[in-house]
Scaffold this motif. Structure first.
Motif, PDB file in Angstrom:
ATOM      1  N   VAL A  99       0.833  -1.206   0.000  1.00  0.00           N
ATOM      2  CA  VAL A  99       0.000   0.000   0.000  1.00  0.00           C
ATOM      3  C   VAL A  99       0.863   1.249   0.000  1.00  0.00           C
ATOM      4  O   VAL A  99       0.591   2.222  -0.717  1.00  0.00           O
ATOM      5  CB  VAL A  99      -0.944  -0.012   1.209  1.00  0.00           C
ATOM      6  CG1 VAL A  99      -1.752   1.271   1.271  1.00  0.00           C
ATOM      7  CG2 VAL A  99      -1.871  -1.210   1.146  1.00  0.00           C
ATOM      8  N   PHE A 100       1.938   1.247   0.784  1.00  0.00           N
ATOM      9  CA  PHE A 100       2.795   2.428   0.878  1.00  0.00           C
ATOM     10  C   PHE A 100       3.610   2.625  -0.397  1.00  0.00           C
ATOM     11  O   PHE A 100       3.895   3.758  -0.779  1.00  0.00           O
ATOM     12  CB  PHE A 100       3.729   2.287   2.089  1.00  0.00           C
ATOM     13  CG  PHE A 100       2.996   2.199   3.399  1.00  0.00           C
ATOM     14  CD1 PHE A 100       2.591   3.349   4.058  1.00  0.00           C
ATOM     15  CD2 PHE A 100       2.691   0.973   3.957  1.00  0.00           C
ATOM     16  CE1 PHE A 100       1.912   3.262   5.261  1.00  0.00           C
ATOM     17  CE2 PHE A 100       2.025   0.885   5.166  1.00  0.00           C
ATOM     18  CZ  PHE A 100       1.626   2.037   5.815  1.00  0.00           C
ATOM     19  N   ILE A 101       3.980   1.535  -1.055  1.00  0.00           N
ATOM     20  CA  ILE A 101       4.732   1.666  -2.308  1.00  0.00           C
ATOM     21  C   ILE A 101       3.869   2.309  -3.377  1.00  0.00           C
ATOM     22  O   ILE A 101       4.301   3.238  -4.084  1.00  0.00           O
ATOM     23  CB  ILE A 101       5.241   0.288  -2.757  1.00  0.00           C
ATOM     24  CG1 ILE A 101       6.313  -0.224  -1.776  1.00  0.00           C
ATOM     25  CG2 ILE A 101       5.829   0.355  -4.161  1.00  0.00           C
ATOM     26  CD1 ILE A 101       6.800  -1.612  -2.081  1.00  0.00           C
ATOM     27  N   THR A 102       2.625   1.827  -3.513  1.00  0.00           N
ATOM     28  CA  THR A 102       1.750   2.344  -4.572  1.00  0.00           C
ATOM     29  C   THR A 102       1.203   3.733  -4.268  1.00  0.00           C
ATOM     30  O   THR A 102       0.921   4.506  -5.189  1.00  0.00           O
ATOM     31  CB  THR A 102       0.578   1.379  -4.797  1.00  0.00           C
ATOM     32  OG1 THR A 102      -0.118   1.175  -3.545  1.00  0.00           O
ATOM     33  CG2 THR A 102       1.075   0.045  -5.301  1.00  0.00           C
ATOM     34  N   ASN A 103       1.047   4.069  -2.996  1.00  0.00           N
ATOM     35  CA  ASN A 103       0.421   5.349  -2.646  1.00  0.00           C
ATOM     36  C   ASN A 103       1.409   6.435  -2.266  1.00  0.00           C
ATOM     37  O   ASN A 103       1.011   7.599  -2.156  1.00  0.00           O
ATOM     38  CB  ASN A 103      -0.549   5.158  -1.473  1.00  0.00           C
ATOM     39  CG  ASN A 103      -1.742   4.312  -1.842  1.00  0.00           C
ATOM     40  OD1 ASN A 103      -2.090   4.185  -3.011  1.00  0.00           O
ATOM     41  ND2 ASN A 103      -2.377   3.699  -0.869  1.00  0.00           N
ATOM     42  N   PHE A 104       2.695   6.088  -2.088  1.00  0.00           N
ATOM     43  CA  PHE A 104       3.638   7.125  -1.656  1.00  0.00           C
ATOM     44  C   PHE A 104       4.932   7.108  -2.468  1.00  0.00           C
ATOM     45  O   PHE A 104       5.306   8.119  -3.068  1.00  0.00           O
ATOM     46  CB  PHE A 104       3.951   6.951  -0.169  1.00  0.00           C
ATOM     47  CG  PHE A 104       4.669   8.120   0.427  1.00  0.00           C
ATOM     48  CD1 PHE A 104       3.965   9.199   0.915  1.00  0.00           C
ATOM     49  CD2 PHE A 104       6.052   8.144   0.487  1.00  0.00           C
ATOM     50  CE1 PHE A 104       4.625  10.298   1.441  1.00  0.00           C
ATOM     51  CE2 PHE A 104       6.720   9.224   1.019  1.00  0.00           C
ATOM     52  CZ  PHE A 104       6.004  10.303   1.495  1.00  0.00           C
ATOM     53  N   LEU A 105       5.624   5.976  -2.491  1.00  0.00           N
ATOM     54  CA  LEU A 105       6.932   5.939  -3.146  1.00  0.00           C
ATOM     55  C   LEU A 105       6.822   6.107  -4.656  1.00  0.00           C
ATOM     56  O   LEU A 105       7.583   6.876  -5.258  1.00  0.00           O
ATOM     57  CB  LEU A 105       7.636   4.621  -2.814  1.00  0.00           C
ATOM     58  CG  LEU A 105       7.908   4.356  -1.324  1.00  0.00           C
ATOM     59  CD1 LEU A 105       8.666   3.045  -1.160  1.00  0.00           C
ATOM     60  CD2 LEU A 105       8.699   5.494  -0.708  1.00  0.00           C
ATOM     61  N   VAL A 106       5.890   5.398  -5.272  1.00  0.00           N
ATOM     62  CA  VAL A 106       5.742   5.478  -6.732  1.00  0.00           C
ATOM     63  C   VAL A 106       5.293   6.873  -7.182  1.00  0.00           C
ATOM     64  O   VAL A 106       5.841   7.403  -8.154  1.00  0.00           O
ATOM     65  CB  VAL A 106       4.777   4.381  -7.227  1.00  0.00           C
ATOM     66  CG1 VAL A 106       4.477   4.554  -8.708  1.00  0.00           C
ATOM     67  CG2 VAL A 106       5.381   3.005  -6.972  1.00  0.00           C
TER      68      VAL A 106
END
Length: 415
Positions: free
Chosen positions: A231-238
């Motif tokens: 969830v954090f990869i798709t909503n923040f890092l990317v």
């Protein structure tokens, strides 16, 4: 005839002996609410002997992990077993009745508490306990625990957290009450993995005794779990990487006008919004700066330096434009002087033809020179273009090194 009567009497006695009720056992044990001694004091024959309580804790679900509050919310099951020497009976006398359930208020129970608990459990306790023919008493409790947990958020969201639940007695010292756990860490881990329901990836659970530095004994369960970072990869890092790609694409835009600067400022503001969202997720009392904060600040700094470089390039180009405007003004003044000279030439009829031919030649030469200068960029414009090319390669190299270092630290296994 007497033989038949005796046989019938034996049959009646046998048939009556098979009708055993729980009340018969309670009467045999004299276990009633008026028997308060069973519930008031620790059940031992010799007060110098400690009561041994066998513990087993299972983690049923991880309900929440609150990074801001440094709290761990879990749903657990605690199984306890201890010996009550005054609660015994012969199963053969009660038609093979080996165990039964009685109200929990009738007997003494160990006061097992969780040291890290922050809020009182509001779940309904189990009103019954189980007693066995050999004097052992068992109790099962299911409760929701809100406990404190010191979290290491350095690798957030690729972090692994370890939270402890310490079971101990507040009323009895180790000389009177001793805890022993049933199963070792491997068995507890396997049993928990089969039952647990959580958004976190359960890794293992260990159980050990706390060193007896005081009169209180504790059994410590350490729960290790890994965050599901999708969830954090798709909503923040990317999204931040997408903004960085847009910032790179801005090198293809023209340096004339203010559209390029406006575009870069918009991208920079979008990264600022992501930083504000990150600030709401991470605790402010952390001793170390999380890698995700370094990642966000680093990307923000790179984009800001890119914006400053664009402003410098536009300033150098504008400096050449100002020089061109000054030269054009000089040419206009030269043109006015030429017109005045022409008016004087008209007064001089004798020299008019020669002056016209000379002025025509000069004007053609000046026109050719001006067109040549227009085709060739100015000095500051050439400097700005070289600076832009050099900065592009330096910017890409520094960004690549920064991202490689950050992601290598994120994915590095803890020693």
């Amino acid at each position: 005839m007497k033989t038949v009567v005796l046989a019938l009497m034996v049959l009646v006695v046998v048939s009556q002996g098979t009708n055993v009720s729980y009340e018969d056992v309670l009467k045999h044990l004299n276990l009633t609410k008026t028997k308060e001694l069973y519930s008031m004091i620790r059940p031992v024959k010799d007060y110098r002997e400690p009561t041994r309580v066998y513990l087993e804790m299972l983690l049923l679900a991880v309900l929440d992990v609150r990074e801001m509050d440094q709290t761990f919310v879990s749903f657990i099951q605690i199984y306890m077993k201890w010996e009550h020497p005054h609660i015994c009976w012969d199963p053969d006398q009660f038609d093979g009745l080996y165990k039964m359930r009685v109200p929990a208020d009738l007997l003494w129970k160990p006061d097992v508490t969780i040291e890290e608990m922050l809020e009182k459990d509001n779940s309904v306790p189990n009103p019954f306990i189980t007693i066995q023919w050999n004097g052992y008493v068992t109790q099962t409790r299911e409760l929701m625990v809100v406990s404190s947990c010191k979290m290491n958020i350095y690798k957030f969201p690729f972090d692994t957290q370890s939270c402890t639940l310490s079971l101990s007695s507040m009323a009895y010292p180790v000389e009177e009450l001793r805890f022993e756990f049933y199963k070792d860490s491997e068995m507890v881990t396997e049993m928990t993995r089969q039952r647990i329901q959580s958004d976190w990836q359960f890794m293992n659970m260990t159980v050990q005794y706390r060193p007896q530095l005081s009169q209180k004994q504790s059994v410590i369960y350490t729960i290790t779990m890994k965050r599901n970072q999708g969830v954090f990869i798709t909503n923040f890092l990317v999204p931040i990487m997408f903004l960085y790609c847009l910032d790179l694409a801005s090198f293809l835009m023209s340096d004339s006008g203010g559209e390029k600067v406006s575009f870069k400022v918009t991208v920079l503001l979008a990264v600022t919004v992501m930083q504000l969202l990150l600030n709401e997720m991470l605790p402010s009392s952390s001793d170390v700066v999380p890698l995700i904060a370094v990642y966000c600040i680093g990307m923000f700094g790179l984009m800001m330096i890119n914006l400053l470089e664009t402003i410098l390039v536009m300033y150098l180009i504008e400096k050449d434009s100002a020089s061109e405007l000054l030269s054009m003004a000089k040419e206009e003044q030269r043109g006015e002087l030429m017109e005045e000279s022409k008016s004087l030439e008209k007064l001089l009829d004798a020299l008019s033809e020669a002056v016209k031919a000379l002025s025509l030649l000069l004007s053609r030469k000046e026109e050719r020179k001006r067109r040549k200068e227009e085709r060739k960029p100015g000095y500051w414009t050439r400097v700005a273009r070289k600076l832009d090319i050099i900065f592009f390669f330096v910017y890409v190299t520094v960004s690549a090194v920064f991202l490689v270092v950050i992601f290598s630290k994120w994915t590095k296994e803890d020693e």
